[in-house]
Design a protein around this motif. Sequence first.
Motif, PDB file in Angstrom:
ATOM      1  N   ARG A 284      -6.382  -5.128  -7.806  1.00 43.15           N
ATOM      2  CA  ARG A 284      -7.419  -4.658  -6.886  1.00 43.15           C
ATOM      3  C   ARG A 284      -7.640  -3.164  -7.067  1.00 43.15           C
ATOM      4  NH1 ARG A 284      -6.895  -3.636  -0.500  1.00 43.15           N
ATOM      5  NH2 ARG A 284      -6.187  -1.651  -1.386  1.00 43.15           N
TER       6      ARG A 284
ATOM      7  N   TYR B 201      -5.104  -9.981   3.786  1.00 41.55           N
ATOM      8  CA  TYR B 201      -4.635  -8.636   4.144  1.00 41.55           C
ATOM      9  C   TYR B 201      -3.218  -8.794   4.683  1.00 41.55           C
ATOM     10  CZ  TYR B 201      -4.461  -4.090   6.331  1.00 41.55           C
ATOM     11  OH  TYR B 201      -4.083  -2.830   6.708  1.00 41.55           O
TER      12      TYR B 201
ATOM     13  N   TYR C 241     -15.292  -4.128   7.194  1.00 49.51           N
ATOM     14  CA  TYR C 241     -16.183  -3.599   6.147  1.00 49.51           C
ATOM     15  C   TYR C 241     -17.645  -3.946   6.464  1.00 49.51           C
ATOM     16  CZ  TYR C 241     -11.706  -2.991   3.904  1.00 49.51           C
ATOM     17  OH  TYR C 241     -10.403  -2.607   3.655  1.00 49.51           O
TER      18      TYR C 241
ATOM     19  N   LYS D 113     -13.569   2.421   8.182  1.00 44.27           N
ATOM     20  CA  LYS D 113     -14.299   2.214   6.937  1.00 44.27           C
ATOM     21  C   LYS D 113     -15.746   2.662   7.074  1.00 44.27           C
ATOM     22  CE  LYS D 113     -10.565  -0.290   6.092  1.00 44.27           C
ATOM     23  NZ  LYS D 113      -9.384  -0.240   6.962  1.00 44.27           N
TER      24      LYS D 113
ATOM     25  N   PHE E  58       0.846  -1.209   0.000  1.00 44.19           N
ATOM     26  CA  PHE E  58       0.000   0.000   0.000  1.00 44.19           C
ATOM     27  C   PHE E  58       0.878   1.255   0.000  1.00 44.19           C
ATOM     28  CE2 PHE E  58      -2.206  -3.341   2.443  1.00 44.19           C
ATOM     29  CZ  PHE E  58      -3.191  -3.621   1.512  1.00 44.19           C
TER      30      PHE E  58
ATOM     31  N   ASN F  60     -11.466  -8.355   1.935  1.00 39.65           N
ATOM     32  CA  ASN F  60     -10.481  -7.557   1.213  1.00 39.65           C
ATOM     33  C   ASN F  60      -9.409  -8.537   0.744  1.00 39.65           C
ATOM     34  OD1 ASN F  60      -8.398  -5.836   0.440  1.00 39.65           O
ATOM     35  ND2 ASN F  60      -7.995  -5.036   2.488  1.00 39.65           N
TER      36      ASN F  60
ATOM     37  N   PHE G 162     -13.773  -2.690  -2.638  1.00 40.08           N
ATOM     38  CA  PHE G 162     -12.792  -3.126  -3.629  1.00 40.08           C
ATOM     39  C   PHE G 162     -13.442  -3.911  -4.761  1.00 40.08           C
ATOM     40  CE2 PHE G 162     -10.535  -3.166   0.515  1.00 40.08           C
ATOM     41  CZ  PHE G 162      -9.692  -2.086   0.276  1.00 40.08           C
TER      42      PHE G 162
ATOM     43  N   ALA H  64      -5.722   2.702  -5.547  1.00 40.22           N
ATOM     44  CA  ALA H  64      -4.964   1.574  -5.002  1.00 40.22           C
ATOM     45  C   ALA H  64      -5.221   1.448  -3.503  1.00 40.22           C
ATOM     46  CB  ALA H  64      -3.486   1.761  -5.308  1.00 40.22           C
ATOM     47  N   GLN H  65      -4.580   2.321  -2.722  1.00 39.39           N
ATOM     48  CA  GLN H  65      -4.717   2.202  -1.261  1.00 39.39           C
ATOM     49  C   GLN H  65      -6.155   2.489  -0.846  1.00 39.39           C
ATOM     50  OE1 GLN H  65      -2.102   4.756   0.997  1.00 39.39           O
ATOM     51  NE2 GLN H  65      -2.092   3.379   2.749  1.00 39.39           N
ATOM     52  N   GLY H  66      -6.659   1.666   0.065  1.00 39.78           N
ATOM     53  CA  GLY H  66      -8.053   1.788   0.469  1.00 39.78           C
ATOM     54  C   GLY H  66      -8.268   2.857   1.522  1.00 39.78           C
TER      55      GLY H  66
HETATM   56  N1  GLN Z   1      -6.990  -1.496   4.442  1.00 40.73           N
HETATM   57  C1  GLN Z   1      -6.572  -0.621   3.388  1.00 40.73           C
HETATM   58  C2  GLN Z   1      -6.297  -1.384   2.125  1.00 40.73           C
HETATM   59  O1  GLN Z   1      -6.411  -2.591   2.100  1.00 40.73           O
HETATM   60  C3  GLN Z   1      -5.351   0.189   3.765  1.00 40.73           C
HETATM   61  C4  GLN Z   1      -4.185  -0.633   4.160  1.00 40.73           C
HETATM   62  C5  GLN Z   1      -2.956   0.129   4.546  1.00 40.73           C
HETATM   63  O2  GLN Z   1      -2.645   1.139   3.953  1.00 40.73           O
HETATM   64  N2  GLN Z   1      -2.235  -0.371   5.479  1.00 40.73           N
HETATM   65  O3  GLN Z   1      -6.007  -0.751   1.130  1.00 40.73           O
END
Ligand code: GLN
Length: 392
Positions: A370, A125, A205, A235, A20, A174, A320, A36-38
Amino acid sequence: MSSHRGFAAEHLRPFGTTIFTEISRLATEHGAINLAQGFPDFDGPEHVKAAAIEAIRAGHGQYARMAGLPELVRTIAASFTAATGVAADPDTEVTVTAGCTEAIAAALLGLLNPGDEVILFEPYYDSYRACVAMAHATPRFVTLRGPDFRIDRQALERAVTPRTRAILVNTPHNPTGRVFTRDELSVVADLCIRHGLIALSDEVYEHLVYGAPLVRLASLPGMAERTVTLSSLGKSFSLTGWKIGWAVAPSVLSAGVRSAHQFLTFAVSTPMQHAAVAALKSPPGYFDGLRADYRRKRDLLADGLRSLGFSFRDPEGSYFIYADHSAVSRRLGLSGDVALSRHLIERVGVAAIPPTAFYEDKAEGSRHLRWAFCKQDSTIRAALDRLHAALG
Ligand code: GLN
């Protein structure tokens, strides 16, 4: 992708810098739109921000209770019970952590012994794998295979050994966007009960579900007494930077979580915990609005990506889209997720996550990218415009 190993301890060296951080850095360097980054590129609700400002003004400036502010643990226990039908004692069964990432770390460090095995579903994750390593435990992997990404009973049964101590589940998931069905989670529950395992259920989520309601692992028969449920504010309230998370588990398991939490962070930001109470007491309409917004964003990005040749099932939850990019890569003469991700960042100006970092089975990961849709509609449209201009 480069990694900054420096003097990192041996058991952490394989993990380098998180994907990330790596991709967000590349996106910034190349002026790419970050899908990209969530993290949302919009702000959290005003009433929650106002509660934080008020809590700071009111002088809540000292350490909170180690396991969480009394009013917050009561509020978390009440919402957990409303969602699962399982009673939770706020004093002994709820622990507030620095985001769900700390809850994951505290649960794994506080409950595992060296040599214990933990079953992880991949794609996973990335912090799960690293925290298992920090606990000197051993991961065993069960691959969720596209395009359905269903939990496979035989594969899960094969992964259980006499050393297995825990199974870690994430639903909504995720990066695949799966919301596991009652049948799939019953397979997990059966094995946990049969072999006396701990279940860890990461439900960050929980409010981002677009079809059937979320089935909570702790609510299945026989599971309340062996499940650690993990979640957070980030989230659900578009406040990923606040880092307020929690673990809800029977007192014997919560004692393990707390034994690690007290030495990881001791206690979490006091004023933000006050504000978290206001957040969790938001009216049901708030959550309905959040879901409706995310469903629109999901459909906007899904339509765009499909028209470009990406292939996927619509995500049932999370923010996502997990897309097979084979047709797009073939057209571009590229091979693998990392090559396509780099091309899109450097040449097209759009960033997505290459997910091989979430797998032991790299071949399964390399077909996918993703995409995060926790972005303003205008951001998603701008990214699709760039993609259409370059690939359409
Ligand atoms: N949970 C978020 C993701 O999957 C951010 C993860 C992070 O930046 N550590 O994108």
